[in-house]
Scaffold this motif. Structure first.
Motif, PDB file in Angstrom:
ATOM      1  N   THR A 323       0.763  -1.174   0.062  1.00  0.00           N
ATOM      2  CA  THR A 323       0.006  -0.104  -0.041  1.00  0.00           C
ATOM      3  C   THR A 323       0.934   1.331   0.126  1.00  0.00           C
ATOM      4  OG1 THR A 323      -1.825   1.170   1.180  1.00  0.00           O
ATOM      5  CG2 THR A 323      -0.133   0.053   2.576  1.00  0.00           C
ATOM      6  N   SER A 324       0.270   2.460  -0.233  1.00  0.00           N
ATOM      7  CA  SER A 324       0.907   3.328  -0.220  1.00  0.00           C
ATOM      8  C   SER A 324       0.458   4.516   1.046  1.00  0.00           C
ATOM      9  CB  SER A 324       0.689   4.501  -1.315  1.00  0.00           C
ATOM     10  OG  SER A 324       1.043   3.690  -2.534  1.00  0.00           O
ATOM     11  N   VAL A 325       1.355   5.068   1.809  1.00  0.00           N
ATOM     12  CA  VAL A 325       1.000   6.046   3.014  1.00  0.00           C
ATOM     13  C   VAL A 325       0.178   7.165   2.467  1.00  0.00           C
ATOM     14  CG1 VAL A 325       1.783   7.324   4.718  1.00  0.00           C
ATOM     15  CG2 VAL A 325       3.160   5.320   3.998  1.00  0.00           C
ATOM     16  N   PRO A 326      -1.229   7.178   3.342  1.00  0.00           N
ATOM     17  CA  PRO A 326      -1.955   8.324   2.765  1.00  0.00           C
ATOM     18  C   PRO A 326      -1.398   9.770   3.046  1.00  0.00           C
ATOM     19  CG  PRO A 326      -3.100   6.768   4.176  1.00  0.00           C
ATOM     20  CD  PRO A 326      -1.847   6.167   4.339  1.00  0.00           C
ATOM     21  N   LYS A 327      -0.815   9.871   3.992  1.00  0.00           N
ATOM     22  CA  LYS A 327      -0.158  11.315   4.202  1.00  0.00           C
ATOM     23  C   LYS A 327       1.126  11.452   4.234  1.00  0.00           C
ATOM     24  CE  LYS A 327      -0.804  15.692   6.776  1.00  0.00           C
ATOM     25  NZ  LYS A 327      -1.407  16.347   7.832  1.00  0.00           N
ATOM     26  N   LYS A 328       2.136  11.705   3.209  1.00  0.00           N
ATOM     27  CA  LYS A 328       3.317  11.532   3.314  1.00  0.00           C
ATOM     28  C   LYS A 328       4.111  12.701   3.925  1.00  0.00           C
ATOM     29  CE  LYS A 328       3.144   9.883  -1.791  1.00  0.00           C
ATOM     30  NZ  LYS A 328       3.454  10.267  -3.139  1.00  0.00           N
ATOM     31  N   ALA A 329       5.249  12.288   4.492  1.00  0.00           N
ATOM     32  CA  ALA A 329       6.140  13.019   5.571  1.00  0.00           C
ATOM     33  C   ALA A 329       6.697  13.724   4.651  1.00  0.00           C
ATOM     34  CB  ALA A 329       6.754  12.335   6.229  1.00  0.00           C
ATOM     35  N   SER A 330       7.387  15.165   5.155  1.00  0.00           N
ATOM     36  CA  SER A 330       8.336  15.966   4.266  1.00  0.00           C
ATOM     37  C   SER A 330       9.749  15.372   4.365  1.00  0.00           C
ATOM     38  CB  SER A 330       8.164  17.267   4.749  1.00  0.00           C
ATOM     39  OG  SER A 330       8.661  17.459   6.466  1.00  0.00           O
ATOM     40  N   ASP A 331       9.822  14.639   5.121  1.00  0.00           N
ATOM     41  CA  ASP A 331      11.273  13.931   5.290  1.00  0.00           C
ATOM     42  C   ASP A 331      10.998  12.493   5.545  1.00  0.00           C
ATOM     43  OD1 ASP A 331      13.677  12.775   5.690  1.00  0.00           O
ATOM     44  OD2 ASP A 331      14.363  14.153   7.598  1.00  0.00           O
ATOM     45  N   ASP A 332      11.279  11.526   4.572  1.00  0.00           N
ATOM     46  CA  ASP A 332      10.987  10.246   4.507  1.00  0.00           C
ATOM     47  C   ASP A 332      11.426   9.701   5.551  1.00  0.00           C
ATOM     48  OD1 ASP A 332       9.140  10.579   2.037  1.00  0.00           O
ATOM     49  OD2 ASP A 332      10.818  10.240   0.797  1.00  0.00           O
ATOM     50  N   LEU A 333      12.605   9.825   5.877  1.00  0.00           N
ATOM     51  CA  LEU A 333      13.309   9.086   6.872  1.00  0.00           C
ATOM     52  C   LEU A 333      13.223   9.301   8.258  1.00  0.00           C
ATOM     53  CD1 LEU A 333      17.040   9.331   5.351  1.00  0.00           C
ATOM     54  CD2 LEU A 333      15.586   7.517   5.267  1.00  0.00           C
ATOM     55  N   SER A 334      12.530  10.584   8.544  1.00  0.00           N
ATOM     56  CA  SER A 334      12.186  10.792   9.903  1.00  0.00           C
ATOM     57  C   SER A 334      10.780  10.453  10.304  1.00  0.00           C
ATOM     58  CB  SER A 334      12.176  12.313  10.034  1.00  0.00           C
ATOM     59  OG  SER A 334      11.967  12.725  11.733  1.00  0.00           O
ATOM     60  N   VAL A 335      10.348   9.236   9.903  1.00  0.00           N
ATOM     61  CA  VAL A 335       9.199   8.640  10.335  1.00  0.00           C
ATOM     62  C   VAL A 335       9.496   7.420  11.057  1.00  0.00           C
ATOM     63  CG1 VAL A 335       7.122   7.424   9.367  1.00  0.00           C
ATOM     64  CG2 VAL A 335       8.212   9.519   8.305  1.00  0.00           C
ATOM     65  N   GLY A 336       8.669   7.216  12.175  1.00  0.00           N
ATOM     66  CA  GLY A 336       8.687   6.155  12.796  1.00  0.00           C
ATOM     67  C   GLY A 336       7.864   4.919  12.363  1.00  0.00           C
ATOM     68  N   PHE A 337       8.342   3.792  12.599  1.00  0.00           N
ATOM     69  CA  PHE A 337       7.564   2.607  11.956  1.00  0.00           C
ATOM     70  C   PHE A 337       7.564   1.288  13.015  1.00  0.00           C
ATOM     71  CE2 PHE A 337       7.319  -0.967   8.475  1.00  0.00           C
ATOM     72  CZ  PHE A 337       6.011  -0.700   8.274  1.00  0.00           C
TER      73      PHE A 337
END
Length: 407
Positions: A323-337
């Motif tokens: 799937t694709s993330v509904p709301k993308k972050a401005s910085d792809d790396l600064s996302v907790g998973f």
């Protein structure tokens, strides 16, 4: 529902004060045990008997035996010896601070450590840090330290150190066996984008004996990798090994596209898997989580790569888009998973990726919120929630360490 054990009965009977008027203490203790863990600290001030009960060792035992406790998220925003970690209950949107880890006056800047949970304990292993006793002072060193937080006593314990100091390594507990496996790693610090050592050594920690045992090493040096168990197999994915230089000056990591598997049933021998994607498809492995669903016989592996989520297909050794993330972050790396209760959680600090001036401003601190986008793999549906984080400073999910625990 089975009756409380004799140990729990003795602990409850020692409560000379009444927990709930009109009810026997054993029944009252069972009722109070169903209160979410994130609310316990606030309820301690209700009365003396509740303070004593919510501070007792038997509470965690009762919850683990009779309560279907949800997963709680533990976030280490920075060096845990100077910045308190926090527990987050996403079902109740509650935060609970934990005490800082014991401080060593000779070291600072701990990062790239690993945190895992086993039962009512949270383990913090290894990492990279600066040591004032080493030379040169600006060169980071790997750490062999091991600490355990006991939620029954709400305190930290120092454990036997690892045989080989390491940070940025693969780590996973062996389910139902009280053992923790670590593999690979190195000395890289988050302050430096490259350099640092790599290693191939593998160790196993025996929780009952509080000792580390060396195992067969990885087929080659590997740092920055991720580890998990599938049944009796210890999987180590991704990471980097050798490096090359650009224009003879700038070091660049050579990332691995493969995985290796330790088969415990086969004497702990390693099995190498081929590349998981083609050349040019992606530069390196994304963030990995393992989802254990009651409806699935085998846990499923998911990867967050920029704004897309992939599911690992074991038969083809390939990553398939989920799937694709509904709301993308401005910085792809600064996302907790992270995986919680069979769902994938993506954590993004809103207004947290602006300029340094805005990060330090009081207005930014008041307005910062944490957006959590949640994906259910079986239902293939998205939902989201927003919470106010308790952190007194900016949190960067590129460097923050997270783990989950059932309490």
């Amino acid at each position: 529902m089975p009756p409380p054990s004799s140990f729990e009965e003795v602990e409850i009977q020692t409560l000379t004060l009444t927990l709930i008027p009109g009810l026997p203490n054993d029944l009252a203790a069972l009722i109070l045990a169903f209160v979410p863990y994130s609310h316990h600290s606030r309820l301690k001030s209700t009365c003396k008997s509740w303070k004593r009960f919510f501070s007792s060792k038997t509470l965690i035992s009762i919850r683990q035996n009779y309560v279907l406790a949800p997963h709680l998220l533990c976030i280490f925003p920075q060096d845990p010896s100077i910045s308190s970690p926090y527990l987050f209950d996403q079902k109740n949107l509650c935060w609970c601070p934990l005490p800082p880890m014991p401080c060593n006056p000779h070291v600072y800047g701990l990062c790239n450590f690993i945190s895992v949970s086993v039962g009512p304990h949270l383990y913090v292993l290894g990492g990279s840090l600066f040591d004032t006793r080493s030379f040169p002072l600006d060169r980071p060193s790997p750490s062999s330290s091991a600490f355990r937080f006991d939620f029954r006593t709400f305190s930290w314990d120092s454990l036997s150190p690892m045989i080989t100091p390491r940070g940025s390594f693969a780590c996973a507990p062996l389910p139902d066996c009280n053992k923790i496996f670590v593999a690979g790693g190195g000395s890289r610090h988050t302050m430096f984008g490259a350099a640092g050592s790599r290693m191939s050594s593998v160790e196993m920690y025996d929780i009952g004996k509080d000792e580390w045992v060396a195992l067969d090493g990885l087929p080659r040096f590997r740092a920055g990798c991720v580890g998990f168990f599938l049944g009796r197999e210890f999987w180590v994915m991704g990471g980097y090994g050798e490096s090359r230089t650009v224009s003879g000056v700038f070091p660049v990591d050579e990332y691995y596209r493969d995985a290796v598997v330790m088969e415990l049933k086969n004497g702990g021998k390693w099995r190498e898997l081929g590349d998981m994607w083609e050349e040019g498809e992606r530069r390196r492995l994304g963030k990995i989580v393992v989802v254990e669903d009651e409806g699935q016989d085998v846990p499923e592996i998911f990867m967050l790569d920029r704004s897309e989520i992939f599911r690992y297909d074991m038969a083809s050794n390939r990553w398939m888009k989920e799937t694709s993330v509904p709301k993308k972050a401005s910085d792809d790396l600064s996302v907790g998973f992270v995986a919680l209760d069979g769902e994938l959680h993506l954590l993004t600090l809103q207004n947290g990726n602006d300029s340094m001036e805005s990060r330090l401003s009081r207005q930014h601190k008041r307005s910062a919120t944490l957006l959590i986008q949640i994906y259910h793999p079986r239902k293939r549906t998205w939902r989201s929630l927003v919470t106010k984080p308790p952190f007194h400073h900016h949190i960067d999910f590129k460097t923050a360490v997270m783990s989950t625990i059932r309490l």
